[in-house]
Design a protein around this motif. Sequence first.
Motif, PDB file in Angstrom:
ATOM      1  N   SER A 105       0.625  -1.425  -0.259  1.00 55.84           N
ATOM      2  CA  SER A 105      -0.698   0.242   0.235  1.00 55.84           C
ATOM      3  C   SER A 105       0.670   1.123   0.603  1.00 55.84           C
ATOM      4  O   SER A 105       0.327   2.198  -0.223  1.00 55.84           O
ATOM      5  N   PHE A 106       1.766   1.169   0.251  1.00 53.81           N
ATOM      6  CA  PHE A 106       2.592   2.216   0.322  1.00 53.81           C
ATOM      7  C   PHE A 106       4.137   2.273  -1.507  1.00 53.81           C
ATOM      8  O   PHE A 106       4.537   3.537  -1.399  1.00 53.81           O
ATOM      9  N   GLY A 107       4.104   1.561  -2.141  1.00 52.97           N
ATOM     10  CA  GLY A 107       4.253   1.387  -3.381  1.00 52.97           C
ATOM     11  C   GLY A 107       5.292   1.171  -3.460  1.00 52.97           C
ATOM     12  O   GLY A 107       6.362   0.885  -4.164  1.00 52.97           O
ATOM     13  N   ASN A 108       5.816   0.364  -2.241  1.00 51.21           N
ATOM     14  CA  ASN A 108       6.994  -0.795  -2.415  1.00 51.21           C
ATOM     15  C   ASN A 108       6.769  -2.159  -2.946  1.00 51.21           C
ATOM     16  O   ASN A 108       6.059  -2.877  -2.705  1.00 51.21           O
ATOM     17  N   TRP A 109       7.609  -1.892  -3.458  1.00 57.05           N
ATOM     18  CA  TRP A 109       7.703  -3.670  -3.762  1.00 57.05           C
ATOM     19  C   TRP A 109       8.123  -5.491  -3.007  1.00 57.05           C
ATOM     20  O   TRP A 109       9.638  -4.575  -2.463  1.00 57.05           O
ATOM     21  N   ARG A 110       7.780  -5.846  -3.064  1.00 57.42           N
ATOM     22  CA  ARG A 110       7.769  -6.803  -2.293  1.00 57.42           C
ATOM     23  C   ARG A 110       7.679  -8.385  -2.832  1.00 57.42           C
ATOM     24  O   ARG A 110       7.023  -8.826  -3.797  1.00 57.42           O
ATOM     25  N   GLY A 111       8.201  -9.699  -1.958  1.00 53.95           N
ATOM     26  CA  GLY A 111       8.256 -10.801  -2.586  1.00 53.95           C
ATOM     27  C   GLY A 111       8.854 -12.026  -3.290  1.00 53.95           C
ATOM     28  O   GLY A 111       8.503 -12.353  -4.360  1.00 53.95           O
ATOM     29  N   LEU A 112       9.374 -10.871  -4.920  1.00 53.11           N
ATOM     30  CA  LEU A 112      10.380 -10.794  -5.820  1.00 53.11           C
ATOM     31  C   LEU A 112      10.425 -12.640  -5.929  1.00 53.11           C
ATOM     32  O   LEU A 112      12.026 -12.865  -4.762  1.00 53.11           O
ATOM     33  N   GLY A 113      10.248 -13.146  -6.567  1.00 56.60           N
ATOM     34  CA  GLY A 113      10.686 -14.959  -6.107  1.00 56.60           C
ATOM     35  C   GLY A 113       9.562 -16.469  -7.175  1.00 56.60           C
ATOM     36  O   GLY A 113       8.905 -15.284  -7.822  1.00 56.60           O
ATOM     37  N   THR A 114      10.394 -17.195  -7.558  1.00 59.06           N
ATOM     38  CA  THR A 114       9.742 -18.226  -7.390  1.00 59.06           C
ATOM     39  C   THR A 114       8.307 -18.352  -7.181  1.00 59.06           C
ATOM     40  O   THR A 114       8.965 -19.404  -6.182  1.00 59.06           O
ATOM     41  N   TYR A 115       7.448 -18.785  -7.101  1.00 59.24           N
ATOM     42  CA  TYR A 115       6.328 -19.232  -6.274  1.00 59.24           C
ATOM     43  C   TYR A 115       5.639 -20.154  -7.490  1.00 59.24           C
ATOM     44  O   TYR A 115       5.629 -20.755  -8.520  1.00 59.24           O
ATOM     45  N   GLY A 116       5.658 -21.840  -6.787  1.00 61.29           N
ATOM     46  CA  GLY A 116       5.179 -22.055  -7.044  1.00 61.29           C
ATOM     47  C   GLY A 116       3.753 -23.406  -6.068  1.00 61.29           C
ATOM     48  O   GLY A 116       3.795 -23.301  -5.078  1.00 61.29           O
ATOM     49  N   GLY A 117       2.453 -24.192  -7.549  1.00 61.88           N
ATOM     50  CA  GLY A 117       1.139 -24.370  -6.732  1.00 61.88           C
ATOM     51  C   GLY A 117       0.205 -24.777  -7.307  1.00 61.88           C
ATOM     52  O   GLY A 117       0.632 -24.659  -8.362  1.00 61.88           O
ATOM     53  N   VAL A 118      -1.158 -24.492  -6.430  1.00 59.20           N
ATOM     54  CA  VAL A 118      -1.813 -24.814  -7.629  1.00 59.20           C
ATOM     55  C   VAL A 118      -2.997 -24.041  -7.973  1.00 59.20           C
ATOM     56  O   VAL A 118      -3.278 -23.458  -6.741  1.00 59.20           O
ATOM     57  N   GLU A 119      -3.635 -24.079  -9.011  1.00 54.28           N
ATOM     58  CA  GLU A 119      -4.509 -22.997  -9.021  1.00 54.28           C
ATOM     59  C   GLU A 119      -5.556 -22.901  -8.335  1.00 54.28           C
ATOM     60  O   GLU A 119      -5.935 -24.032  -7.649  1.00 54.28           O
ATOM     61  N   LEU A 120      -5.703 -21.606  -7.802  1.00 54.28           N
ATOM     62  CA  LEU A 120      -7.626 -21.862  -7.077  1.00 54.28           C
ATOM     63  C   LEU A 120      -8.336 -21.862  -7.977  1.00 54.28           C
ATOM     64  O   LEU A 120      -9.388 -22.826  -7.134  1.00 54.28           O
ATOM     65  N   ARG A 121      -8.968 -21.890  -8.663  1.00 47.19           N
ATOM     66  CA  ARG A 121      -9.549 -22.712  -9.802  1.00 47.19           C
ATOM     67  C   ARG A 121      -9.663 -23.590  -9.593  1.00 47.19           C
ATOM     68  O   ARG A 121     -10.796 -24.564  -9.903  1.00 47.19           O
ATOM     69  N   ASP A 122      -8.561 -24.711  -9.744  1.00 42.49           N
ATOM     70  CA  ASP A 122      -8.280 -26.217  -8.977  1.00 42.49           C
ATOM     71  C   ASP A 122      -8.828 -26.566  -8.160  1.00 42.49           C
ATOM     72  O   ASP A 122      -9.463 -27.862  -8.186  1.00 42.49           O
ATOM     73  N   LEU A 123      -8.759 -25.959  -6.969  1.00 41.79           N
ATOM     74  CA  LEU A 123      -9.017 -25.661  -6.011  1.00 41.79           C
ATOM     75  C   LEU A 123     -10.469 -25.998  -5.076  1.00 41.79           C
ATOM     76  O   LEU A 123     -11.540 -26.978  -5.039  1.00 41.79           O
ATOM     77  N   ALA A 124     -10.892 -24.892  -6.283  1.00 45.17           N
ATOM     78  CA  ALA A 124     -12.585 -24.571  -6.169  1.00 45.17           C
ATOM     79  C   ALA A 124     -13.283 -25.598  -7.244  1.00 45.17           C
ATOM     80  O   ALA A 124     -14.356 -25.759  -6.457  1.00 45.17           O
ATOM     81  N   ASP A 125     -13.121 -25.695  -7.998  1.00 43.13           N
ATOM     82  CA  ASP A 125     -13.194 -27.219  -8.543  1.00 43.13           C
ATOM     83  C   ASP A 125     -13.523 -28.771  -8.106  1.00 43.13           C
ATOM     84  O   ASP A 125     -14.814 -29.343  -7.900  1.00 43.13           O
ATOM     85  N   LEU A 126     -12.880 -28.361  -6.702  1.00 44.63           N
ATOM     86  CA  LEU A 126     -12.816 -29.260  -5.756  1.00 44.63           C
ATOM     87  C   LEU A 126     -14.109 -30.010  -4.808  1.00 44.63           C
ATOM     88  O   LEU A 126     -14.466 -30.821  -4.614  1.00 44.63           O
ATOM     89  N   VAL A 127     -14.919 -28.426  -5.082  1.00 44.09           N
ATOM     90  CA  VAL A 127     -16.259 -28.062  -4.572  1.00 44.09           C
ATOM     91  C   VAL A 127     -16.917 -27.924  -4.666  1.00 44.09           C
ATOM     92  O   VAL A 127     -17.806 -27.102  -4.616  1.00 44.09           O
ATOM     93  N   GLY A 128     -17.333 -27.743  -6.349  1.00 46.40           N
ATOM     94  CA  GLY A 128     -18.089 -27.717  -7.271  1.00 46.40           C
ATOM     95  C   GLY A 128     -18.429 -26.729  -7.851  1.00 46.40           C
ATOM     96  O   GLY A 128     -18.808 -25.651  -8.839  1.00 46.40           O
ATOM     97  N   GLY A 129     -17.130 -25.837  -7.775  1.00 43.76           N
ATOM     98  CA  GLY A 129     -16.545 -24.423  -8.541  1.00 43.76           C
ATOM     99  C   GLY A 129     -16.834 -22.862  -8.101  1.00 43.76           C
ATOM    100  O   GLY A 129     -18.203 -23.385  -7.410  1.00 43.76           O
ATOM    101  N   MET A 130     -17.156 -22.310  -9.123  1.00 47.09           N
ATOM    102  CA  MET A 130     -17.602 -20.434  -9.201  1.00 47.09           C
ATOM    103  C   MET A 130     -18.467 -20.860  -9.963  1.00 47.09           C
ATOM    104  O   MET A 130     -17.927 -21.206 -11.869  1.00 47.09           O
ATOM    105  N   GLU A 131     -19.639 -19.450 -10.262  1.00 49.97           N
ATOM    106  CA  GLU A 131     -20.388 -18.751 -10.921  1.00 49.97           C
ATOM    107  C   GLU A 131     -20.164 -17.025 -10.681  1.00 49.97           C
ATOM    108  O   GLU A 131     -19.619 -16.625  -9.404  1.00 49.97           O
TER     109      GLU A 131
END
Length: 828
Positions: A105-131
């Motif tokens: 929120s101060f305009g500063n940059w943070r967290g630069l790196g390589t992130y790995g994981g699972v798309e949230l849409r795939d997790l949503a599909d496990l419980v019926g998805g979203m509309e």
Amino acid sequence: MSGDSAATNGNPASDGGSESISPKKKGASATVKIAAIAVIVILLIAVPLGYFILTGDEDEDDDDDDETVEISVFLTGKAGMSYTVNYTTLEGMDFVEAVSSYQNSFGNWRGLGTYGGVELRDLADLVGGMEPGDVMTITATDGYRSNLTYYQVYADAEYLTTQGQMILAYEYNSSVMDEEDRPMIAVLAPDEAFSNDDFNATCSRDPEFLSSTSAGSLWVKTVGTIGISELYEEWTVNLTDLDNVTTELTRTDFVRLAYFNSAEWTDDEDGVYSGATLSSALGLIDDDDPATFNQTLADTEYQVQVMASDDFNKTFVAKYLVENGTLLANMFNGTALGEEDAPLRIVGDNMTGGQMVSMIATVTMLPPAEPEVPEEVALTVEGTTTMDFTLSELQALTASTSMGAFIKSTGTVIGPYEYTGVPLKDLIAMVYSGGEYSVEVVAADDYTIIYNYSQVEDGLFEHFDSAGTSLGYDTFTMVMAYAQDGLPLVDMVLRIAIIDDSEPITSSDLWAKMVRTVRVVPFIEEWTLELNGTTVMDMNRQTFEAIASCDYHEVSWSFENETGTHTYTGIALWILISAVDGADGPEGEYTFNDLLAFAGYTVRVTASDGYNKTFSSMQVARNDSIIVANRLDGVPLPDDKWPLKIVGNWLASKYMVGQIVNISIENLQPVPDWELTLIGTRTVVMSAETLVSMYYSGLHGPWFNYSDEDGTHAAFYTFTNETDVEHTYAGIPLWMLVAIVDGEDLDHYEFNDTLAAGEYSVNISSGDYDVNLPISTVAYNGSIILAFMYDGELLIDEEYPLRLVGEYLSKSQSVKAVDTIELIDLPA
């Protein structure tokens, strides 16, 4: 736990412990070799044994990774479905990995790196998805929560371009993330940088989502639960442009639009409708820029059809709806529209109830209606009788067609063009048959000019060559023109033109435009005012009256006596001084020379009988209360004051010189003599006088058309030195100087946003030293200043005459002795 604090460590895995690995050494001892052989033997035995153990007992659940990597996220769906995912579950799903970072929120940059994981849409599909209309609530183990829309989770091509994929990350830089971070939400922006602008372009503006205030607020750490619920029923309204291309406006899109372009309208019963301005909705489709309303296109008077779901529709001229503040409302008295109006209703001033279409399904742009010849009164001519003419009636009269051009005070020649119109003397003959007269011409904006008898009847005018040299007087035809080069004068309808087959060039002061009234008035004698300064000018009556009719320059003073209240009108004395004080820029628009006034001089005002009074330059400078008046109660001055008189609220009667024939600047003092060169789409060499006048000019400085709230172009940089003494630099924002040569509206020098989008640089130089600043840094930045004063005094020594300063500029960027500003690497 705030959104930004949820990801305060820029590298999520950096806080965990790590083993120190020493470099391998060459060779090995006998002990090491024996140990190595032993390890190999153990492996040969252990691997098959482990296989049989694992395959022989399918109920065994022990997993080394589960013991060392603890992840448990509880998912819930809309229909009551639930699911708990752990590290093993996540490893079995499609893996997504990318480099990213975020802005807090101060305009500063943070967290630069390589992130790995699972798309949230795939997790949503496990419980019926979203509309569309659903919300995904992410809750951290410490209770912090963040809401995401369907459009963020199930990102389409547009969202993927700006936001990218959203994942539940459990790896950072190809290693399992630290326990105090994992798992966390990561936004894999395609440019590896999820900015606050990206966030604002893709987030929802419904109240449920407003707790997320920056890009970093979405990066939730230690996620514990993910829940999906229905927030609202999504709807769609189709917007169709002039090319018949349809864009879907969803409820989510509309809420975002209304957040940034809100509007309200109150009906006769004090009911308040709220939503988004119609202009912002049309701006989505009226050109290639969905963020702005295309006023130029609107001026073509294209139409807009608003249709309800039951096919009821109304068609309007879009321009007039926008001018009247029309809005598309989705709320009434703070709640969503009822079923009889939803999803949207068009409302606003000057609309009847039958025009306020409800249940809107489509908004369609249509071409302008076929133009019709206006039959309203175009011109009124007043004499001993009065006649009104429509445009078609004027066109039916005997016309003259020939060539004409006019020369501006800057020396610029406009034309020659072919004009067609009715000779003015023929119009006068239709309403007046007396002796000598003058003619007062009034424009739609109340601009007024008086022509003399010889001009109207004989066509006697001074004319010039293309260099501005007077060729004396000759006879031409003065017409009320309604066509130029065979085409209607659409913007002005009617104008005065001075024409002849010889293609004469006459003064622009005589070419009144947007004429609506011609009035015969008593004969007015001509006069000339001599102005003397650094230059000399003989100002005739018509030039004086042209300035006095200008909204920028007309001033007045009222007084009371035994006969009632009376009003003088005219021009401020300092405006007349500006015509001969040497500060005018290339457009020659009466720019006042503040630098000369500060150096000091006297202004002598002299009457025809020799009586005179003087004023100091500082009394005169930008003082609208010292007026040179040419009219009293709307008519020329009486004989004992004619043609001009000095008046003003605080002036003693002895200073109110009448019958003025001469105004002169005397006792001039020396001023600095330096220049600033501006190079861009053209080159302008600005004198010290002009730059300083720009600093002080407000509405009375039309050569430079930028004003802040106090009516000037001034900017300041104040700082405290090492001894805690406060100092101030004063000057002009750099971007305003750039605007003079960036090619946008050369009459007013507006900043060229289109050119700036091409990402050129601004070079500020002093001799052999120069600094480049990207235009993205300079544009509209009032804190980067080209200063000419320090603590109220002109710069001296190595800083003279100009210095680039600013709060965020480094020492090496604070260029001294600036003499040139150049726009470089301009887009083709």
